[in-house]
Write a protein that holds these residues in place. Structure first.
Motif, PDB file in Angstrom:
ATOM      1  N   LEU A 154      13.428 -10.625   1.394  1.00  0.00           N
ATOM      2  CA  LEU A 154      12.734  -9.679   0.513  1.00  0.00           C
ATOM      3  C   LEU A 154      13.422  -8.316   0.482  1.00  0.00           C
ATOM      4  O   LEU A 154      13.456  -7.651  -0.556  1.00  0.00           O
ATOM      5  CB  LEU A 154      11.283  -9.486   1.004  1.00  0.00           C
ATOM      6  CG  LEU A 154      10.448  -8.485   0.205  1.00  0.00           C
ATOM      7  CD1 LEU A 154      10.165  -9.020  -1.191  1.00  0.00           C
ATOM      8  CD2 LEU A 154       9.141  -8.172   0.921  1.00  0.00           C
ATOM      9  N   PHE A 155      13.982  -7.897   1.608  1.00  0.00           N
ATOM     10  CA  PHE A 155      14.532  -6.550   1.697  1.00  0.00           C
ATOM     11  C   PHE A 155      15.993  -6.457   1.247  1.00  0.00           C
ATOM     12  O   PHE A 155      16.587  -5.389   1.306  1.00  0.00           O
ATOM     13  CB  PHE A 155      14.365  -6.017   3.128  1.00  0.00           C
ATOM     14  CG  PHE A 155      12.920  -5.900   3.531  1.00  0.00           C
ATOM     15  CD1 PHE A 155      12.074  -5.013   2.888  1.00  0.00           C
ATOM     16  CD2 PHE A 155      12.395  -6.714   4.530  1.00  0.00           C
ATOM     17  CE1 PHE A 155      10.730  -4.916   3.235  1.00  0.00           C
ATOM     18  CE2 PHE A 155      11.062  -6.621   4.886  1.00  0.00           C
ATOM     19  CZ  PHE A 155      10.220  -5.733   4.236  1.00  0.00           C
ATOM     20  N   SER A 156      16.569  -7.611   0.833  1.00  0.00           N
ATOM     21  CA  SER A 156      17.959  -7.545   0.370  1.00  0.00           C
ATOM     22  C   SER A 156      18.155  -8.154  -1.017  1.00  0.00           C
ATOM     23  O   SER A 156      19.198  -7.970  -1.639  1.00  0.00           O
ATOM     24  CB  SER A 156      18.877  -8.261   1.374  1.00  0.00           C
ATOM     25  OG  SER A 156      18.461  -9.596   1.538  1.00  0.00           O
ATOM     26  N   GLU A 157      17.126  -8.893  -1.543  1.00  0.00           N
ATOM     27  CA  GLU A 157      17.348  -9.665  -2.776  1.00  0.00           C
ATOM     28  C   GLU A 157      17.000  -8.914  -4.061  1.00  0.00           C
ATOM     29  O   GLU A 157      17.087  -9.486  -5.147  1.00  0.00           O
ATOM     30  CB  GLU A 157      16.514 -10.952  -2.735  1.00  0.00           C
ATOM     31  CG  GLU A 157      17.074 -11.974  -1.756  1.00  0.00           C
ATOM     32  CD  GLU A 157      16.239 -13.253  -1.684  1.00  0.00           C
ATOM     33  OE1 GLU A 157      16.722 -14.226  -1.102  1.00  0.00           O
ATOM     34  OE2 GLU A 157      15.102 -13.268  -2.208  1.00  0.00           O
ATOM     35  N   GLY A 158      16.552  -7.676  -3.964  1.00  0.00           N
ATOM     36  CA  GLY A 158      16.149  -6.939  -5.164  1.00  0.00           C
ATOM     37  C   GLY A 158      14.669  -7.081  -5.434  1.00  0.00           C
ATOM     38  O   GLY A 158      13.938  -7.693  -4.658  1.00  0.00           O
ATOM     39  N   GLY A 159      14.224  -6.515  -6.547  1.00  0.00           N
ATOM     40  CA  GLY A 159      12.800  -6.450  -6.815  1.00  0.00           C
ATOM     41  C   GLY A 159      12.276  -5.089  -6.376  1.00  0.00           C
ATOM     42  O   GLY A 159      13.050  -4.140  -6.208  1.00  0.00           O
TER      43      GLY A 159
ATOM     44  N   ASP B 204      10.158   5.624  10.353  1.00  0.00           N
ATOM     45  CA  ASP B 204      10.925   5.483   9.118  1.00  0.00           C
ATOM     46  C   ASP B 204      11.491   4.070   9.041  1.00  0.00           C
ATOM     47  O   ASP B 204      11.998   3.547  10.041  1.00  0.00           O
ATOM     48  CB  ASP B 204      12.075   6.499   9.085  1.00  0.00           C
ATOM     49  CG  ASP B 204      11.554   7.885   8.784  1.00  0.00           C
ATOM     50  OD1 ASP B 204      10.633   7.994   7.950  1.00  0.00           O
ATOM     51  OD2 ASP B 204      12.038   8.843   9.413  1.00  0.00           O
ATOM     52  N   PRO B 205      11.432   3.450   7.849  1.00  0.00           N
ATOM     53  CA  PRO B 205      12.035   2.115   7.714  1.00  0.00           C
ATOM     54  C   PRO B 205      13.555   2.231   7.691  1.00  0.00           C
ATOM     55  O   PRO B 205      14.079   3.312   7.386  1.00  0.00           O
ATOM     56  CB  PRO B 205      11.513   1.643   6.364  1.00  0.00           C
ATOM     57  CG  PRO B 205      11.268   2.888   5.592  1.00  0.00           C
ATOM     58  CD  PRO B 205      10.878   3.942   6.584  1.00  0.00           C
ATOM     59  N   PRO B 206      14.276   1.142   7.972  1.00  0.00           N
ATOM     60  CA  PRO B 206      15.734   1.193   7.838  1.00  0.00           C
ATOM     61  C   PRO B 206      16.131   1.224   6.365  1.00  0.00           C
ATOM     62  O   PRO B 206      15.294   1.025   5.484  1.00  0.00           O
ATOM     63  CB  PRO B 206      16.174  -0.127   8.493  1.00  0.00           C
ATOM     64  CG  PRO B 206      15.006  -1.027   8.368  1.00  0.00           C
ATOM     65  CD  PRO B 206      13.781  -0.174   8.394  1.00  0.00           C
ATOM     66  N   GLU B 207      17.398   1.485   6.097  1.00  0.00           N
ATOM     67  CA  GLU B 207      17.925   1.403   4.728  1.00  0.00           C
ATOM     68  C   GLU B 207      17.817  -0.047   4.254  1.00  0.00           C
ATOM     69  O   GLU B 207      18.153  -0.969   5.009  1.00  0.00           O
ATOM     70  CB  GLU B 207      19.409   1.789   4.714  1.00  0.00           C
ATOM     71  CG  GLU B 207      19.658   3.263   4.945  1.00  0.00           C
ATOM     72  CD  GLU B 207      19.330   4.087   3.707  1.00  0.00           C
ATOM     73  OE1 GLU B 207      19.713   3.668   2.603  1.00  0.00           O
ATOM     74  OE2 GLU B 207      18.670   5.136   3.862  1.00  0.00           O
TER      75      GLU B 207
ATOM     76  N   ALA C 222      18.468  -2.820   0.763  1.00  0.00           N
ATOM     77  CA  ALA C 222      19.067  -2.963  -0.567  1.00  0.00           C
ATOM     78  C   ALA C 222      17.968  -3.005  -1.629  1.00  0.00           C
ATOM     79  O   ALA C 222      18.141  -2.523  -2.749  1.00  0.00           O
ATOM     80  CB  ALA C 222      19.915  -4.236  -0.617  1.00  0.00           C
ATOM     81  N   THR C 223      16.814  -3.605  -1.309  1.00  0.00           N
ATOM     82  CA  THR C 223      15.676  -3.649  -2.236  1.00  0.00           C
ATOM     83  C   THR C 223      15.005  -2.277  -2.251  1.00  0.00           C
ATOM     84  O   THR C 223      14.814  -1.675  -1.193  1.00  0.00           O
ATOM     85  CB  THR C 223      14.664  -4.710  -1.765  1.00  0.00           C
ATOM     86  OG1 THR C 223      15.315  -5.975  -1.717  1.00  0.00           O
ATOM     87  CG2 THR C 223      13.474  -4.798  -2.701  1.00  0.00           C
ATOM     88  N   ALA C 224      14.650  -1.814  -3.470  1.00  0.00           N
ATOM     89  CA  ALA C 224      13.994  -0.506  -3.586  1.00  0.00           C
ATOM     90  C   ALA C 224      12.666  -0.510  -2.832  1.00  0.00           C
ATOM     91  O   ALA C 224      11.844  -1.411  -3.018  1.00  0.00           O
ATOM     92  CB  ALA C 224      13.761  -0.192  -5.055  1.00  0.00           C
ATOM     93  N   LEU C 225      12.476   0.499  -1.987  1.00  0.00           N
ATOM     94  CA  LEU C 225      11.316   0.528  -1.083  1.00  0.00           C
ATOM     95  C   LEU C 225      10.591   1.851  -1.211  1.00  0.00           C
ATOM     96  O   LEU C 225      11.217   2.903  -1.163  1.00  0.00           O
ATOM     97  CB  LEU C 225      11.867   0.377   0.347  1.00  0.00           C
ATOM     98  CG  LEU C 225      10.935   0.033   1.473  1.00  0.00           C
ATOM     99  CD1 LEU C 225      10.433  -1.391   1.295  1.00  0.00           C
ATOM    100  CD2 LEU C 225      11.704   0.132   2.803  1.00  0.00           C
TER     101      LEU C 225
END
Ligand SMILES: NC(=O)c1ccc[n+]([C@@H]2O[C@H](COP(=O)([O-])OP(=O)(O)OC[C@H]3O[C@@H](n4cnc5c(N)ncnc54)[C@H](OP(=O)(O)O)[C@@H]3O)[C@@H](O)[C@H]2O)c1
Length: 242
Positions: free
Chosen positions: A124-129, A140-143, A145-148
């Motif tokens: 979920l955190f790398s595939e987009g959306g 704080d969450p990590p960096e 690729a998916t917009a958060l």
């Protein structure tokens, strides 16, 4: 698949969901909210810690079909840790189909977490959306690729306020909540659920896995059976709050 109620006859997931348009019925202060669960005949909502082994391919098709009818999907952190979600609308065709009926191309994925202890390596955190997390943690969450986006609440996440935020600030008209049992219990206790989709798989598992509601409810919640479908001995019910 056959429809047992209200009018018996053959049906399909697509046909059954075709007239189901929850985005046309938002409340003023929150989205229309539907829950989806699969359980065994003895009421268990997990087998070996996950939900996958409960339902059949027809249950998977029902879940995929339901996701095409909502602006957003919400889960609790326990479900994210167990199920390690990926992108909800992974195919371009699926995203185009959503846009054709006036829904956003990717459902907004909403996660409710106290501790922000999430599996950050899940797809979920790398595939987009798009992902929005309501949390009471100051971490704080990590960096990713998916917009958060992160929305912070003090103490614990106030679910009525979170739903009001989704309606007013994010334009969410209809929200599908896929669990888990602790999040469901709180939503029912606060009278924030409109529909419950429940698949009952013809299986017994025993043991101590959670049921579809965990935690106390302040009162019995009366439900009305809106439809009942069957395929291969598996039952697909839609209940509505009375
Ligand atoms: N059969 C099915 O259809 C189905 C569906 C979903 C899940 N499941 C199963 O259910 C199990 C997980 O159950 P669960 O009850 O732990 O899942 P859950 O309800 O998704 O997660 C509970 C967690 O969500 C966070 N949370 C919930 N409400 C909160 C609030 N108001 N404020 C802040 N944080 C809040 C907390 O996270 P923190 O820990 O981060 O504080 C809490 O520990 C798994 O085995 C999963 O496979 C089955």
């Amino acid at each position: 698949m056959q429809r047992l109620l209200p009018e018996p006859g053959p049906t399909t997931v697509e046909e059954q969901l075709d007239g189901y348009r929850p985005w046309e019925h938002p409340h003023d202060d929150r989205p229309y909210v539907a829950m989806n669960f699969a359980a065994t005949v003895d009421g268990r909502a997990a087998i070996s810690g996950v939900s996958g082994p409960i339902g059949s391919d027809a249950d998977t098709a029902m879940l995929a079909g339901l996701r095409t009818r909502f602006d957003a999907v919400m889960i609790g952190a326990g479900t994210m840790r167990a199920e390690r979600y990926g992108r909800l609308a992974p195919s371009p065709e699926g995203r185009e189909r959503r846009e054709r009926v006036g829904l956003p191309h990717d459902p907004l994925m909403v996660i409710v977490s106290g501790r922000l202890d999430l599996p950050w390596d899940a797809p979920l955190f790398s595939e987009g959306g798009r992902v929005l997390i309501f949390t009471s943690s100051e971490a704080d969450p990590p960096e990713t690729a998916t917009a958060l986006r992160i929305v912070r609440h003090e103490g614990s996440v106030d679910l009525a306020a979170a739903l009001a935020h989704l309606r007013r600030e994010r334009g969410i008209r209809a929200l599908l909540c896929e669990g888990g049992p602790h999040l469901h219990g709180q939503l029912e206790a606060a009278d924030l659920v409109d529909d419950l989709f429940l698949t009952t798989a013809p299986k017994l598992v025993g043991g101590g896995a959670p049921r579809i509601v965990e935690g106390e409810l302040p009162r019995i919640v009366p439900l009305e059976l809106s439809w009942l479908l069957e395929e291969g001995g598996e039952l697909f019910a839609r209940y509505s709050r009375r």
